[in-house]
Design a protein around this motif. Structure first.
Motif, PDB file in Angstrom:
ATOM      1  N   ASN A  89      46.904  38.419  41.151  1.00 37.53           N
ATOM      2  CA  ASN A  89      47.991  37.802  40.377  1.00 37.53           C
ATOM      3  C   ASN A  89      48.705  38.767  39.441  1.00 37.53           C
ATOM      4  O   ASN A  89      49.015  38.436  38.298  1.00 37.53           O
ATOM      5  CB  ASN A  89      47.449  36.604  39.575  1.00 37.53           C
ATOM      6  CG  ASN A  89      46.948  35.525  40.499  1.00 37.53           C
ATOM      7  OD1 ASN A  89      47.474  35.357  41.613  1.00 37.53           O
ATOM      8  ND2 ASN A  89      45.914  34.806  40.085  1.00 37.53           N
ATOM      9  N   ASN A 106      42.704  37.017  44.116  1.00 38.31           N
ATOM     10  CA  ASN A 106      43.538  36.488  43.025  1.00 38.31           C
ATOM     11  C   ASN A 106      43.938  37.548  41.994  1.00 38.31           C
ATOM     12  O   ASN A 106      43.750  37.361  40.794  1.00 38.31           O
ATOM     13  CB  ASN A 106      42.819  35.327  42.315  1.00 38.31           C
ATOM     14  CG  ASN A 106      42.680  34.140  43.231  1.00 38.31           C
ATOM     15  OD1 ASN A 106      43.643  33.692  43.860  1.00 38.31           O
ATOM     16  ND2 ASN A 106      41.449  33.636  43.361  1.00 38.31           N
ATOM     17  N   ASP A 142      36.552  37.868  42.297  1.00 39.98           N
ATOM     18  CA  ASP A 142      37.686  36.958  42.150  1.00 39.98           C
ATOM     19  C   ASP A 142      38.174  37.077  40.711  1.00 39.98           C
ATOM     20  O   ASP A 142      37.440  36.761  39.774  1.00 39.98           O
ATOM     21  CB  ASP A 142      37.212  35.525  42.457  1.00 39.98           C
ATOM     22  CG  ASP A 142      38.355  34.522  42.397  1.00 39.98           C
ATOM     23  OD1 ASP A 142      39.410  34.842  41.791  1.00 39.98           O
ATOM     24  OD2 ASP A 142      38.191  33.425  42.951  1.00 39.98           O
ATOM     25  N   LEU A 143      39.396  37.586  40.525  1.00 34.96           N
ATOM     26  CA  LEU A 143      39.882  37.804  39.151  1.00 34.96           C
ATOM     27  C   LEU A 143      40.146  36.502  38.404  1.00 34.96           C
ATOM     28  O   LEU A 143      40.431  36.517  37.213  1.00 34.96           O
ATOM     29  CB  LEU A 143      41.125  38.704  39.150  1.00 34.96           C
ATOM     30  CG  LEU A 143      40.809  40.210  39.182  1.00 34.96           C
ATOM     31  CD1 LEU A 143      42.082  41.033  39.210  1.00 34.96           C
ATOM     32  CD2 LEU A 143      39.940  40.650  38.013  1.00 34.96           C
ATOM     33  N   ASP A 144      40.039  35.357  39.110  1.00 35.67           N
ATOM     34  CA  ASP A 144      40.036  34.076  38.393  1.00 35.67           C
ATOM     35  C   ASP A 144      38.670  33.820  37.752  1.00 35.67           C
ATOM     36  O   ASP A 144      38.545  33.022  36.826  1.00 35.67           O
ATOM     37  CB  ASP A 144      40.374  32.920  39.349  1.00 35.67           C
ATOM     38  CG  ASP A 144      41.874  32.801  39.581  1.00 35.67           C
ATOM     39  OD1 ASP A 144      42.639  33.458  38.833  1.00 35.67           O
ATOM     40  OD2 ASP A 144      42.268  32.082  40.509  1.00 35.67           O
ATOM     41  N   GLN A 145      37.652  34.511  38.275  1.00 37.70           N
ATOM     42  CA  GLN A 145      36.275  34.280  37.796  1.00 37.70           C
ATOM     43  C   GLN A 145      35.729  35.475  37.018  1.00 37.70           C
ATOM     44  O   GLN A 145      34.932  35.311  36.116  1.00 37.70           O
ATOM     45  CB  GLN A 145      35.331  34.031  38.995  1.00 37.70           C
ATOM     46  CG  GLN A 145      35.808  32.980  39.978  1.00 37.70           C
ATOM     47  CD  GLN A 145      35.739  31.581  39.389  1.00 37.70           C
ATOM     48  OE1 GLN A 145      34.874  31.285  38.586  1.00 37.70           O
ATOM     49  NE2 GLN A 145      36.679  30.725  39.781  1.00 37.70           N
ATOM     50  N   HIS A 146      36.137  36.661  37.434  1.00 40.04           N
ATOM     51  CA  HIS A 146      35.620  37.876  36.818  1.00 40.04           C
ATOM     52  C   HIS A 146      36.695  38.546  35.978  1.00 40.04           C
ATOM     53  O   HIS A 146      37.893  38.372  36.232  1.00 40.04           O
ATOM     54  CB  HIS A 146      35.163  38.872  37.897  1.00 40.04           C
ATOM     55  CG  HIS A 146      34.019  38.395  38.729  1.00 40.04           C
ATOM     56  ND1 HIS A 146      34.197  37.721  39.906  1.00 40.04           N
ATOM     57  CD2 HIS A 146      32.682  38.465  38.532  1.00 40.04           C
ATOM     58  CE1 HIS A 146      33.014  37.405  40.421  1.00 40.04           C
ATOM     59  NE2 HIS A 146      32.073  37.843  39.603  1.00 40.04           N
ATOM     60  N   THR A 147      36.254  39.347  35.006  1.00 42.66           N
ATOM     61  CA  THR A 147      37.233  40.118  34.219  1.00 42.66           C
ATOM     62  C   THR A 147      37.567  41.411  34.967  1.00 42.66           C
ATOM     63  O   THR A 147      36.781  41.893  35.795  1.00 42.66           O
ATOM     64  CB  THR A 147      36.666  40.492  32.835  1.00 42.66           C
ATOM     65  OG1 THR A 147      35.530  41.341  33.024  1.00 42.66           O
ATOM     66  CG2 THR A 147      36.266  39.254  32.040  1.00 42.66           C
ATOM     67  N   SER A 178      47.647  41.461  37.974  1.00 39.07           N
ATOM     68  CA  SER A 178      46.889  42.110  36.895  1.00 39.07           C
ATOM     69  C   SER A 178      47.153  43.616  36.898  1.00 39.07           C
ATOM     70  O   SER A 178      47.268  44.230  37.950  1.00 39.07           O
ATOM     71  CB  SER A 178      45.386  41.905  37.083  1.00 39.07           C
ATOM     72  OG  SER A 178      45.070  40.555  36.915  1.00 39.07           O
TER      73      SER A 178
END
Lengths: 444, 230
Positions: free
Chosen positions: B38, B36, B7-12, B40
């Motif tokens: 978004n 997520n 989850d790119l809200d949680q992971h880089t 990126s």
């Protein structure tokens, strides 16, 4: 017999404006309808490092003992972001030159010579060859607009990646490798039919401005897991802004190439009339790094007309971290050698002036893909000559640095220099010899 | 089939790509979902194993750049340079693609369900690209090899300075670029088109409704009489 007095005749007088070269070019253009294409860099006389002098030590400063006191020459490139920065034993690197423009044996010789003295070589348009990777202990892989031969496997094999925006011989221009040099092997590497003119784009296909470049650099870092230094190479035009933007985009190293820097082939009018001499480009580039607090953190490599250790020392004194050589390296390998004079004459030229590198007929076997001609390059012997020459450049730079009292080449500084001409003084921002005057900086 | 979700809200992004660069033995056959995204940039770039990646939304620049072997699905739209310089594998954009989709790609299949922006397939070197919608101007500029299939319309200067790539267009063409011309549909080209339509989920499209374009090869070696076309 006439007694009339003899009327004095005027001597035939050539025009300085329409000199012999100019008139010959007009005739050639009129006969062919096409611009003149050639290799190498600007040939006209330009303000250059010869217009600078070192002051040396005296009563106010003392020198280092020639052969006893250490004068360091090593340089680290790419320690801003890369996990694996490059360590060079000498700050003299080999500039990007393609397989295609150069023969396989010539590329191999460059790798052998550079590796012998602990410095790097650089690929060019057309990709990485096994000979080159095999013989170059440190290899910089160019990322060019054409992306000929570009692939992620080679990207991972490289020691550093150089994003090429432009080069000094033709800032704003693309490449051109004429059909006569597109052999089966070159064609395969570039994914083009044999014998077809290879046109290289002047802009990258998938990014345009500095904001895009930042994302592109981030992509290459992600692909290579942030291990490899990423260089950005620009032709010298607006060095202050280009260097600042390259730093902003995330470069580890900026490569700045003046108009004396060579090319495999481009229009003569482009080579001689676009871009600025390296002498005029270094100080604005260094100023940009200093204004951003990044001097010596983002390294600056300069190129374009580096010939001897004095040029190396002067470039470093003006603030560069390293230099790159191309034309000089080819001469060391055997390019334009007088022993081939008879063959140069057959091509309508003379040793020292041969620059039709695009035609692929190089008697020295360097700028050709002709299988017979390229046999004339013995990669071991030519590599040795290059290693010798690189050693001389390094030792000469050390001689000067010690004379200026410096224990490392990077301790050379603008204060060690004066200029012989007003032009050089203004461009290099060092005082005119015997004065305190720097035009544009201090009052006379 | 094992599924791993980032989850790119949680992971880089670095964590995602580093994992996707693991040894092939670790990844082959796995499915990795990126939630997520978004928009990126640089998601799933430099993949080199037979892994399935699903990006659950919109991706920014260079999604699946330099892809080798992997199968990447972008459920939303993709930014500039999706699958740029792809070598092999498959990248499927379910939405729209921005500029320079598939730029300089050497192999693999890029499928774009919607429209693609400017310079789609620029300097392509062997990739197959199928665009369900239309493409913007300067598409297939200097395209060297591979096939570009356009089910919709094409913008200006299609195939400018084309080398050996094939372009198939079903809709209208605003204009052809220098050295690009219509070619008779030969059997080999038709078969390539039929195969690509099938592989990209357009098996219902009639191959006979497409026009084939290729290089007139007049610019292959410089001649002064063609100077105006350069």
């Amino acid at each position: 017999m006439s007694d009339a007095p003899k009327i004095p005749q005027t001597e035939p007088r050539y025009s300085a404006t329409f000199d012999k070269n100019t008139a010959a070019e007009i005739r050639r253009a009129a006969a062919t309808g096409i611009y003149d294409i050639r290799g190498a860099g600007a040939k006209r006389k330009l303000p250059h490092f010869d217009d600078l002098l070192f002051l040396g030590a005296s009563i106010s400063r003392y020198p280092l003992e020639g052969y006893r006191e250490k004068c360091g020459t090593d340089v680290i490139l790419g320690n801003r972001f890369a996990k694996k920065p490059i360590h060079l034993k000498t700050p003299v690197t080999i500039a990007g030159m393609s397989f295609g423009a150069l023969s396989g044996p010539a590329k191999e010789a460059l790798g052998r010579g550079a590796s012998a003295v602990g410095t790097s070589t650089t690929t060019g348009d057309g990709g990485m060859t096994p000979e080159e990777r095999g013989q170059s202990s440190i290899l910089v892989y160019q990322y060019l607009p054409s992306r000929y031969g570009m692939n992620p496997d080679d990207l991972r094999k490289a020691d550093a990646i150089e994003v090429v925006i432009g080069q000094g011989a033709k800032p704003g221009g693309g490449g051109m490798l004429l059909g006569q040099k597109i052999s089966d092997r070159v064609a395969k590497m570039r994914c083009l039919p044999k014998g077809v003119d290879q046109r290289s784009a002047c802009r990258h296909p998938d990014w345009t401005g500095p904001d895009d470049l930042e994302i592109k650099i981030a992509e290459i870092r992600e692909i290579t897991d942030w291990e490899k230094p990423i260089y950005v190479k620009v032709g010298a035009t607006r060095p202050y802004f280009d260097v600042a933007l390259a730093v902003k985009a995330g470069a580890d190293v900026v490569v700045l190439d003046g108009m004396q820097g060579g090319t495999a082939a481009t229009q003569e009018v482009f080579i001689e009339h676009v871009g600025i001499p390296i002498l005029a480009a270094i100080r604005p580039a260094v100023q940009a790094l200093q204004d951003l607090g990044m001097h010596r953190k983002v390294q600056l490599i300069v190129s374009g007309g580096i010939r001897n250790g004095a040029d190396v020392a002067k470039a470093l004194a003006l603030g560069a971290d390293a230099v790159a050589i191309g034309t000089a390296a080819l001469i060391a390998l055997g390019d334009n050698d007088p022993h081939l004079e008879a063959e140069y004459n057959k091509l309508g030229t003379t040793a020292g002036a041969y620059d039709d590198w695009h035609e692929g007929k190089d008697p020295a076997g360097i700028t050709t893909q002709d299988p017979e001609l390229m046999k004339r390059v013995d990669p071991v012997k030519a590599g040795r000559r290059l290693a010798n020459y690189l050693s001389v450049l390094t030792m000469e730079a050390q001689v000067i640095a010690r004379a200026c009292g410096k224990s490392h080449l990077h301790n050379l500084e603008p204060e060690d220099l004066v200029a012989l001409t007003l032009e050089a003084s203004a461009m290099a921002k060092v005082p005119l010899a015997g004065t305190n005057w720097i035009p544009g900086v201090t009052q006379f | 089939m094992e599924t791993i979700t980032f989850d790119l809200d949680q992971h880089t992004l670095r964590e995602v790509n580093q994992y996707l660069h693991s040894d092939a033995a670790e990844l082959n056959g796995k499915t990795v979902t990126v939630a997520n995204p978004n928009g990126s940039h640089n998601i799933a770039v430099g993949l080199k194993s037979d892994v399935n990646v699903t990006i659950q939304g919109h991706a920014g620049y260079y999604a699946a750049g330099m892809n080798q072997l992997a199968n990447v699905v972008i459920e939303g739209s993709a930014g500039t340079g999706v699958a740029e310089n792809m070598m092999s594998g498959r990248v499927h954009v379910k939405g729209f693609a921005s500029n320079a989709a598939g730029a300089t790609a050497n192999g693999g299949l890029l499928v774009i369900d919607g429209d693609a922006g400017l310079r789609c397939g620029i300097s392509m070197k062997g990739v197959n690209i199928v665009v369900g919608g239309s493409v913007g101007s300067f598409s297939a500029f200097m395209a060297q090899a591979g096939n570009l299939v356009i089910l919709g319309d094409a913008g200006e200067a299609l195939g400018d300075s084309l080398y050996e790539a094939r372009i198939f267009v079903r809709g209208s063409i605003q204009s052809l670029g220098a050295d690009c011309e219509e070619k008779p549909m030969d059997a080999e080209s038709r078969q390539i088109l039929v195969n690509l339509l099938a592989e990209s989920g357009h098996q219902d499209a009639d191959p006979d409704s497409f026009t084939l374009l290729g290089s007139a090869r007049k610019l292959y070696n410089f001649h002064v009489d063609n100077a105006g076309d350069y």
